[in-house]
Write a protein that holds these residues in place. Structure first.
Motif, PDB file in Angstrom:
ATOM      1  N   ILE A 194       0.832  -1.201   0.000  1.00 37.53           N
ATOM      2  CA  ILE A 194       0.000   0.000   0.000  1.00 37.53           C
ATOM      3  C   ILE A 194       0.863   1.245   0.000  1.00 37.53           C
ATOM      4  N   HIS A 197       3.016   1.312  -3.459  1.00 37.37           N
ATOM      5  CA  HIS A 197       2.383   1.188  -4.775  1.00 37.37           C
ATOM      6  C   HIS A 197       1.022   1.871  -4.864  1.00 37.37           C
ATOM      7  N   LEU A 198       0.150   1.573  -3.886  1.00 38.47           N
ATOM      8  CA  LEU A 198      -1.215   2.076  -3.979  1.00 38.47           C
ATOM      9  C   LEU A 198      -1.276   3.586  -3.685  1.00 38.47           C
ATOM     10  N   MET A 201      -0.161   5.962  -6.361  1.00 35.30           N
ATOM     11  CA  MET A 201      -1.173   6.068  -7.417  1.00 35.30           C
ATOM     12  C   MET A 201      -2.229   7.109  -7.053  1.00 35.30           C
ATOM     13  N   PHE A 202      -2.704   7.024  -5.821  1.00 35.83           N
ATOM     14  CA  PHE A 202      -3.711   7.992  -5.383  1.00 35.83           C
ATOM     15  C   PHE A 202      -3.147   9.413  -5.409  1.00 35.83           C
ATOM     16  N   GLU A 204      -0.932  10.468  -7.399  1.00 37.00           N
ATOM     17  CA  GLU A 204      -0.818  10.917  -8.780  1.00 37.00           C
ATOM     18  C   GLU A 204      -2.177  11.429  -9.259  1.00 37.00           C
ATOM     19  N   LEU A 205      -3.245  10.732  -8.859  1.00 37.91           N
ATOM     20  CA  LEU A 205      -4.591  11.171  -9.234  1.00 37.91           C
ATOM     21  C   LEU A 205      -4.936  12.490  -8.565  1.00 37.91           C
ATOM     22  N   ASN A 206      -4.445  12.672  -7.356  1.00 39.80           N
ATOM     23  CA  ASN A 206      -4.734  13.908  -6.619  1.00 39.80           C
ATOM     24  C   ASN A 206      -3.563  14.225  -5.688  1.00 39.80           C
ATOM     25  N   PHE A 209      -4.026  14.234  -1.970  1.00 39.03           N
ATOM     26  CA  PHE A 209      -4.813  13.089  -1.536  1.00 39.03           C
ATOM     27  C   PHE A 209      -4.881  12.952  -0.017  1.00 39.03           C
ATOM     28  N   SER A 212      -7.340  15.382   1.386  1.00 38.58           N
ATOM     29  CA  SER A 212      -8.697  14.985   0.979  1.00 38.58           C
ATOM     30  C   SER A 212      -9.138  13.773   1.772  1.00 38.58           C
ATOM     31  N   THR A 216     -12.434  13.035   3.978  1.00 35.39           N
ATOM     32  CA  THR A 216     -13.293  11.871   3.729  1.00 35.39           C
ATOM     33  C   THR A 216     -13.548  11.125   5.027  1.00 35.39           C
TER      34      THR A 216
END
Lengths: 437, 437
Positions: A194, A197-198, A201-202, A204-206, A209, A212, A216
């Motif tokens: 996590i 790798h994971l 990725m998140f 990169e999307l935001n 993150f 945020s 959430t």
């Protein structure tokens, strides 16, 4: 960094100042940073370390490390050792769950015996994020996504809003010593996947993150508190407590399109897991049951009833000796010699003493039991038929006691006495038996 | 594959059979598979296609493709064209939100005018999963994680439990023709990232991720339905409706530790967004307000009040001509000649007709207004001071009408008349004015 951490603490946990704090300390970076921080602030602290003996000598090295540190800093230290593996096997738990159970139980015990105010743990923001993603990957409900609370009665998590990176930086800047934390070893692979790798990725999307995600999680915590409100309010509308059992009114329940969600919330606590069977119970005929380890859920006409399992109850037998004047358990009976027969009732019977075979036995009903009801000229009747005629609920049936003489039933207590033991013209000794309440 | 899809449909949407169905059809693979499936089953369908003109000629090619297909299959077809970009700009929406708004509005209109029973859209399981992860990456609340519903009043999503892979396989096996779906173009990059990078990671952590995720989402939907229950139950405890405004009892509200969560749930619907200001309002002094586009939230003593904005209201003026006998709007007044003065009250005054200058004006209070209260020997008093002395709420102040003659106030209606217009010994014409309710 020190200043930032201190400000964070003073702003979010002002009430900790002056209190006696028990710092859960594994010896890993997170807990050693926490200890360092509280020492710098001159708070009243003690260190508590659990050795779960999960990694042989390394576990004892951790223990020694913490012990030595405490001695050097002149901080009170509490150490305990658990065989977490054995405990996990005994109770069929994962090692991690077992360790958590043992750890917190011991902490709470220390709070009491050593008179500390709070337990502090060193969970940080990334713990929460990683746990969220682990739970999400495995499938979870709302509770699996809301994270560990920063404050929870007597457990405080003062580092929870801080990131791992910040903690590492603090450790570096303040030359904090630590040992590689082994407590998360069992899902280290998962956490590394996590983390490396994971999460990237998140991000990169935001790029924001992490921020945020904290929002959430706050929203989800709010939702969870509202779910709890609903769970309580609906419970008050459909449930009622009767001694040790809880009755849910099925007619009321079925007015809710989402009643299954509520049943889950309420019954989860009692260790039930066979949800499909439970949901079927709502529609099924009276008398069906579903079991958890310590409770059963009983469909009884228009009610679902949670009853604590009392496994001994069914086999319970109590003996009454000759000349015994009273019984107190499981119910109150009084035995008196009587000269004549007077005021018979559901609660008072008179029997021919000479017909009884001692010791008398008090026991519950069993399948196949029958007796000769008083006034029926010696005709036999099944106890199950009697119960049915009397419209007894399942629980009432199970809670009814029989007074027996050898194999024969003398009295279905509170309901009907047997013909065979009644007073006759030839009776010499009359025994009056009273049910007291 | 066809059989599997058919069984899924018959099992989960049995009520669609025999109904008139409007299939939202972009011409992309998902919607063309849906159309194919329903044609195979001989359901009563029509095709509805929106051309949002977002990709120039390509959009028209999509439209032609759908139109030709419908003609070839002899299926009724409805086509419309929207300038989604212009609509988005006008209403300050993202193109995607604008397109959705336009699309569904048109669908609902078609249901009515063309007498169809349901709208069907071709959303599938991966849409839900991708949307979940997009929302999670951006930060979201519970509603952003619960997914699009499979059934929602008159919109049905029969493919929602099926995966993209299954849909692709269906298309291949049944030689379904389609055009590359452009409706998700705006977040195509994001969806691709998720599809090709994020999802494989989750599947590595848990090979059954897709199934686990469907469970997660079902649990979250249950939680959301309980949040809704709580929102309604608490609303009933603290809110009351008064004509067009809604009053929240702050004292009741503050008994809830999580009242902010509820305020959010309730006020979100009215378009409020300044949450910090709103939460401050709970503690602030009477008279403070927060605005949304169409409402304002007013702190009025122990209440928070949502009031529809009626921007014209403040400038409203109504004119009353000489010899007019009555006024019906904005409130009911009756004008009569009177011979003598009788029974004066808050609702009935008598004035010297000759002192009035027509047309009289009915208007609301403005800052700086003052008058000479009856019985105060011509002393002036500010209307604001009068309101304060009368302990009027903010809303009452705003709803009070003034009857004016030229610049002078004749009557603060329902409260106090002016000294200057009163009946004197010299009065020749008496006018009786009554407030009727």
């Amino acid at each position: 960094m020190l200043e930032k951490f201190q400000n964070h603490l003073l702003h979010n946990f002002p009430f900790l100042n002056g209190k006696k704090l028990l710092l859960a300390t594994s010896g890993g970076i997170d807990s050693m940073v926490m200890v360092h921080l509280f020492l710098q602030l001159n708070y009243k602290i003690a260190i508590a370390h659990c050795n779960f003996q999960l990694r042989g000598l390394e576990s004892f090295d951790d223990q020694n490390f913490v012990q030595d540190y405490a001695a050097a800093k002149d901080v009170p230290v509490f150490i305990t050792q658990f065989d977490a593996k054995a405990f996990a096997e005994d109770y069929k738990l994962s090692t991690q769950v077992a360790a958590r159970e043992l750890r917190y139980n011991w902490f709470y015990e220390l709070l009491e015996t050593e008179k500390y105010d709070y337990i502090l743990t060193a969970h940080h923001a990334d713990d929460n994020l990683e746990t969220f993603l682990i739970n999400l990957s495995r499938g979870t409900g709302l509770d699996g996504l809301t994270g560990i609370p920063a404050q929870n009665e007597r457990v405080m998590r003062p580092l929870l809003a801080l990131s791992q990176q910040e903690i590492e930086k603090y450790a570096e800047l303040n030359a904090v010593h630590w040992r590689e934390d082994s407590s998360n070893a069992s899902d280290k692979y998962l956490r590394n996947q996590i983390r490396h790798h994971l999460l990237p990725m998140f991000k990169e999307l935001n790029p924001n993150f992490q921020t945020s995600f904290q929002k959430t999680q706050r929203y989800l915590q709010e939702a969870a508190s509202m779910v709890e409100d609903a769970t309580i309010m609906i419970y008050q509308q459909v449930a009622s407590q009767e001694e040790e059992s809880i009755k849910f009114d099925i007619k009321q329940l079925k007015k809710l399109p989402n009643y299954k969600s509520y049943l889950y919330q309420w019954l989860n606590e009692f260790g039930f897991t066979a949800w499909d069977d439970i949901y079927d119970l709502v529609q099924s005929q009276s008398g069906k049951q579903v079991f958890s380890a310590e409770y059963r859920l009983l469909k009884d006409r228009d009610f679902l009833i949670v009853v604590p399992l009392d496994l001994e109850k069914e086999k319970q037998e109590y003996f009454i000796e000759k000349d015994q004047k009273e019984v107190k358990i499981p119910l109150k009976l009084a035995f008196h010699k009587a000269a004549t027969l007077s005021s018979v009732s559901n609660k008072t019977i008179f029997v021919d003493s000479n017909k009884l075979q001692y010791p008398l036995v008090l026991r519950h009903w069993e399948e196949g039991d029958q007796f000769q009801p008083f006034g029926m000229n010696g005709k036999s009747k099944k106890i199950s038929k009697l119960f049915k005629d009397e419209k007894l609920s399942l629980l009432d049936k199970e809670n009814t006691w029989l007074l027996c003489s050898n194999k024969s039933i003398v009295w279905v207590i509170g309901i009907r006495q047997d013909e065979r033991f009644k007073i006759e013209n030839t009776t010499q000794n009359i025994l009056k038996i009273e049910l007291e309440e």
